[in-house]
Structures are given as C-alpha cells and as structure tokens.
Write a protein that holds these residues in place. Structure first.
Motif, PDB file in Angstrom:
ATOM      1  N   TYR A  85       1.186  -1.257   0.183  1.00 21.05           N
ATOM      2  CA  TYR A  85       0.319   0.170  -0.129  1.00 21.05           C
ATOM      3  C   TYR A  85       1.466   0.925  -0.038  1.00 21.05           C
ATOM      4  CZ  TYR A  85      -4.063   2.627   1.439  1.00 21.05           C
ATOM      5  OH  TYR A  85      -5.167   3.689   1.645  1.00 21.05           O
ATOM      6  N   ILE A 110       1.577   5.461   0.825  1.00 17.59           N
ATOM      7  CA  ILE A 110       1.059   6.558   1.293  1.00 17.59           C
ATOM      8  C   ILE A 110       1.987   7.599   0.983  1.00 17.59           C
ATOM      9  CG2 ILE A 110       0.610   8.553   3.365  1.00 17.59           C
ATOM     10  CD1 ILE A 110      -0.429   5.230   4.757  1.00 17.59           C
ATOM     11  N   TYR A 162       2.361  10.670   1.757  1.00 16.87           N
ATOM     12  CA  TYR A 162       2.106  11.901   2.792  1.00 16.87           C
ATOM     13  C   TYR A 162       1.789  13.534   2.700  1.00 16.87           C
ATOM     14  CZ  TYR A 162       6.973  12.334   3.509  1.00 16.87           C
ATOM     15  OH  TYR A 162       8.647  12.514   3.132  1.00 16.87           O
ATOM     16  N   GLU A 216      -4.938  11.385   9.135  1.00 17.76           N
ATOM     17  CA  GLU A 216      -5.312  10.613   7.404  1.00 17.76           C
ATOM     18  C   GLU A 216      -4.468   9.870   7.389  1.00 17.76           C
ATOM     19  OE1 GLU A 216      -7.464  11.226   5.742  1.00 17.76           O
ATOM     20  OE2 GLU A 216      -6.013  11.486   3.705  1.00 17.76           O
ATOM     21  N   ARG A 260      -5.283   6.156   9.214  1.00 19.25           N
ATOM     22  CA  ARG A 260      -6.379   6.154   8.810  1.00 19.25           C
ATOM     23  C   ARG A 260      -5.847   4.970   7.464  1.00 19.25           C
ATOM     24  NH1 ARG A 260      -8.901   6.636   4.176  1.00 19.25           N
ATOM     25  NH2 ARG A 260      -8.681   8.229   3.583  1.00 19.25           N
ATOM     26  N   ARG A 261      -5.019   5.760   6.105  1.00 22.05           N
ATOM     27  CA  ARG A 261      -4.956   5.220   5.266  1.00 22.05           C
ATOM     28  C   ARG A 261      -4.520   3.743   5.208  1.00 22.05           C
ATOM     29  NH1 ARG A 261      -3.982   7.808   0.925  1.00 22.05           N
ATOM     30  NH2 ARG A 261      -5.861   9.958   0.842  1.00 22.05           N
ATOM     31  N   GLU A 271      -6.507   0.971   6.378  1.00 21.83           N
ATOM     32  CA  GLU A 271      -6.577   0.358   5.075  1.00 21.83           C
ATOM     33  C   GLU A 271      -5.882  -0.086   4.623  1.00 21.83           C
ATOM     34  OE1 GLU A 271      -8.009   3.050   2.386  1.00 21.83           O
ATOM     35  OE2 GLU A 271      -8.076   1.730   0.813  1.00 21.83           O
ATOM     36  N   ALA A 272      -4.590  -0.534   4.790  1.00 21.31           N
ATOM     37  CA  ALA A 272      -3.781  -0.899   4.009  1.00 21.31           C
ATOM     38  C   ALA A 272      -3.643  -2.688   5.727  1.00 21.31           C
ATOM     39  CB  ALA A 272      -2.346  -0.824   4.183  1.00 21.31           C
ATOM     40  N   ILE A 309       3.957  -1.238   3.909  1.00 27.22           N
ATOM     41  CA  ILE A 309       3.282   0.394   3.587  1.00 27.22           C
ATOM     42  C   ILE A 309       4.719   0.636   3.054  1.00 27.22           C
ATOM     43  CG2 ILE A 309       2.469   2.394   4.187  1.00 27.22           C
ATOM     44  CD1 ILE A 309       0.753   1.009   5.972  1.00 27.22           C
ATOM     45  N   GLU A 336      -3.515   3.371  -4.537  1.00 27.96           N
ATOM     46  CA  GLU A 336      -3.087   4.758  -4.199  1.00 27.96           C
ATOM     47  C   GLU A 336      -1.999   5.526  -4.477  1.00 27.96           C
ATOM     48  OE1 GLU A 336      -6.653   7.528  -3.324  1.00 27.96           O
ATOM     49  OE2 GLU A 336      -4.985   7.978  -2.679  1.00 27.96           O
TER      50      GLU A 336
END
Ligand code: V47
Ligand code: SF4
Length: 358
Positions: free
Chosen positions: A56, A58, A60, A89, A92-93, A96-97, A105, A314
């Motif tokens: 996943y 991110i 940032y 935020e 939250r990600r 989700e991962a 990540i 994403e």
C-alpha cells in the motif's frame, strides 16, 4: 557494432558484462535476443518464480523544495494542489492497508520545507504501534538526506533514529540518472548521485536494506545509463544491501520536460532486460506495473523480470504525470496474470521471505 554473440557467450558462462557490452545492448534492435539472454539470468537466479507483495502506498505530502523538472507530483508550499496529510489521515490509510492484508506500507513524499524531524519519527512510531507486523519501507535516499538535515544530524544518526521509530527498509527512488549532466538538466536541486550512493552505503552498513531505481526516457544517453548501472553494481559488490532494481519509465504529462509521448513497450522491455544483464549481483528486477501497465509487466516476466511489485493502491507520483493504469489491483488478478505467463506466483514480504500464504 559489437555482435550480441560475444555477449551471449559471456551470459552463458556467467561472465560479468562490461560497459561497452551494455551500450551495445542499448544500441541493438534485437530486443528478443536481449530478452532471451536476460531470461537465462532470471531463471538462473529465480527459477520459474514471479514474486508479488500485498502493499500500500502513502504519499504523505507533495510539498517539495526541489521541484525536479520531471516531477508532476510536487508543489511549492501554498501553491494550488499542494497537500500534506495530517497524522489522522496517515493512520486512516495505514488502517486501510492493514484491512487489506498488506505486509508492507511504502511511504514517500516531497522534501517538505517545514516539517520537523519528529514528524517523520512519529509517523513511523504511530503506524508501527497500531500495526506492528507491517513492514515500513519509507523515504528515498534523497528524503533521508533532507530529514537528516532537518534534524541537524549526520545521515547515519538519522537512520538509526528512524529505525528505532519503525523504519524497515528504504525504497529505491531519487536515483534518477547519476550523471551530473543529466541531473543539471532534469533535477538541478536534487542530491548529487554520489551522495545518493553514500546514503545507501550508510544504510546498508547499518543493516538497513534498500532498493535502487533509474528513471529513463528523458534526456539521458545509453552511456549515462550504463554508468548508472555500473555504479549500482559496484556499491552492491561492496555492501550487498540492495534487494531489487526497478527501472522507472518517465511519464511526461504535466511535467517541465517536453516529450509528447511516454516510453514505448520495446523501450521498457529493453531497459528491464539490460538491467537484468548488467546487474549480475542483484537478486531481483522489478517491473513497477503502475508505470508499465499490467499487460507489459506480464510480458516482462520473460524479459528478465522476476517481481511484479504489488497491489499498491492510491499511488500518486505516476498518476499525476499521466499514468492511466488503475490505482490498485487485486491479488487474484496479479496471480492470474503471472500464471498465464507460465510462471509460478509467489507472495513475498518486503525482504523476500517467501512464500507467504496467498
Ligand atoms: O524518485 C517522479 C520517479 C520516484 C516521475 O523501491 C517519476 O520498490 C516517472 O522510487 N514519471 C519515486 N517516474 C517512486 C519510487 C518507487 C516506485 C515504486 C517502487 C519503488 C521501490 C520505488 O518516482 C522518483 C522518481 O524517480 N518519478 N516523477 C514521472 N513523471
Ligand atoms: Fe520533490 Fe521527489 Fe518530485 Fe523531485 S521527484 S520534485 S524530490 S517529490
């Protein structure tokens, strides 16, 4: 021009290719023979396995002081489209991962002019405390040099603090092409190539492993690319700390480099295959499907590639530069396309422990 026959003999006997062999491969139009040779090395090192990971991304923040000309992702502070995620935020990600079963990540951002050193350590610490089993592959060598500067400490000390906070390994970005001529044209503000290599050397000495990349398809020459690959090969001889090499295909849309079209499929396959042939001391060559497309990535499994990255989700850097690939892909689809290519899908973790349960 040098024939590929002498290169074939070297590949078959496991002899290291020279810079002039590498340039000859770039100048050859025989992409199928180049691919066949790369496939010999690929199968010698990785058999029929094709790795993938549930991961996943991110990104940032995109606020960056460098503003490389090839980058459509970055913004200056206060400019339209500039963003930075707050901790809520980011978490939250990360949640989700975790829900998606990610074991990694991937955290990358711009060189932010104002975030304090503690932002980076806290981000890692918070994610790790909620999801201790997820490996955090975070910050390119360029970000590491920046973060160390923000903290007013040497790179080695910054890496030790980041590791204590949860850093697992470094992604391979920021390498671009090491040649100073290329850097002057496409990213004059960026950390020089030799310094990028120094950050990686320091990380590897601390037992922090990393990947390596090369951004191609802009202003570089075959000679400059081969010099880049040889510098990586030399550092790998010294430290053994690199895990995989990922050639990154330049996406020109919304960037400051005028090239109407992106790279072609043949160009992409050539770079992957030549990387496999030149980097004889790297275990893995990865096709980043977000940049190459799923279909070409599948084909690349016969051109030297043994790793097709992962589910991603994403990613912003390439999509802001015009990539039309989906933002993520399911495990079923990844495994299906690997099988269809005649390879065996193997789910790995970041450090290539495998197989994990699929
Ligand atoms: O350093 C920026 C590249 C990199 C563009 O280690 C662009 O597993 C194409 O390093 N077109 C960051 N590329 C991403 C990166 C990465 C990606 C996937 C896997 C791994 C890994 C690392 O993206 C930057 C730069 O080289 N980039 N802009 C562009 N317009
Ligand atoms: Fe900043 Fe990285 Fe984009 Fe360069 S490539 S402008 S360093 S975010």
């Amino acid at each position: 021009m040098k024939s590929l026959r002498s290169i074939r003999e070297k590949v078959e006997s496991g002899e290291r290719l020279s810079a002039s062999d590498g340039v000859a491969l770039f100048k050859s139009n025989d992409v199928l023979e180049t691919g066949r040779l790369a496939n010999i090395v690929r199968e010698r090192k990785n058999g029929n396995r094709a790795y993938y990971i549930i991961n996943y991304h991110i990104n940032y923040a995109n606020i960056c002081v460098n503003r490389c000309r090839f980058c459509a992702f970055s913004r200056s502070a206060g400019e339209d489209g500039a963003y930075e995620m707050d901790m809520e935020e980011i978490l939250r990600r990360a949640d989700e991962a975790a829900r998606m079963g990610a074991t990694e990540i991937h955290i990358v951002g711009g060189l932010h002019p104002a975030l304090p050193f503690e932002f980076y350590t806290e981000m890692l610490r918070e994610i790790r405390s909620r999801h201790p089993h997820i490996h955090l592959q975070a910050f390119t060598a360029v970000e590491i040099a920046h973060i160390a500067g923000v903290g007013g400490m040497p790179v080695g000390d910054a890496l030790v603090e980041l590791r204590e906070a949860g850093l697992g390994s470094l992604p391979g970005g920021g390498a671009e092409v090491f040649a100073p001529r290329v850097r002057r044209e496409i990213c004059p503000e960026k950390l020089p190539g030799e310094k990028w290599l120094d950050v990686m050397r320091t990380a590897h000495r601390l037992n922090i492993r990393s990947n390596a990349t090369m951004l191609y398809g802009h202003v570089e020459t075959p000679e400059e690319k081969i010099e880049h690959l040889i510098k990586l090969r030399e550092l790998q001889d010294e430290t053994g700390g690199f895990m995989s090499f990922i050639p990154l295909a330049f996406h020109p849309r919304n960037t400051g480099i005028s090239r109407r079209f992106g790279t072609t499929g043949i160009e992409d396959l050539k770079h992957l295959a030549i990387a496999r042939l030149m980097l004889d001391n790297f275990d893995h060559i990865k096709a980043f499907w977000i940049m190459l497309g799923l279909k070409l990535s599948q084909v690349s499994l016969s051109f030297g590639v043994d790793d097709i990255d992962g589910t991603v989700v994403e990613e912003k850097i390439t999509h802001m530069a015009g990539a039309e690939t989906p933002r993520g892909v399911s495990v079923e689809e990844l495994r299906g396309l690997i099988r269809e290519a005649g390879r065996t899908p193997v789910r790995r973790d970041t450090l290539y422990n495998a197989p994990l349960d699929s």
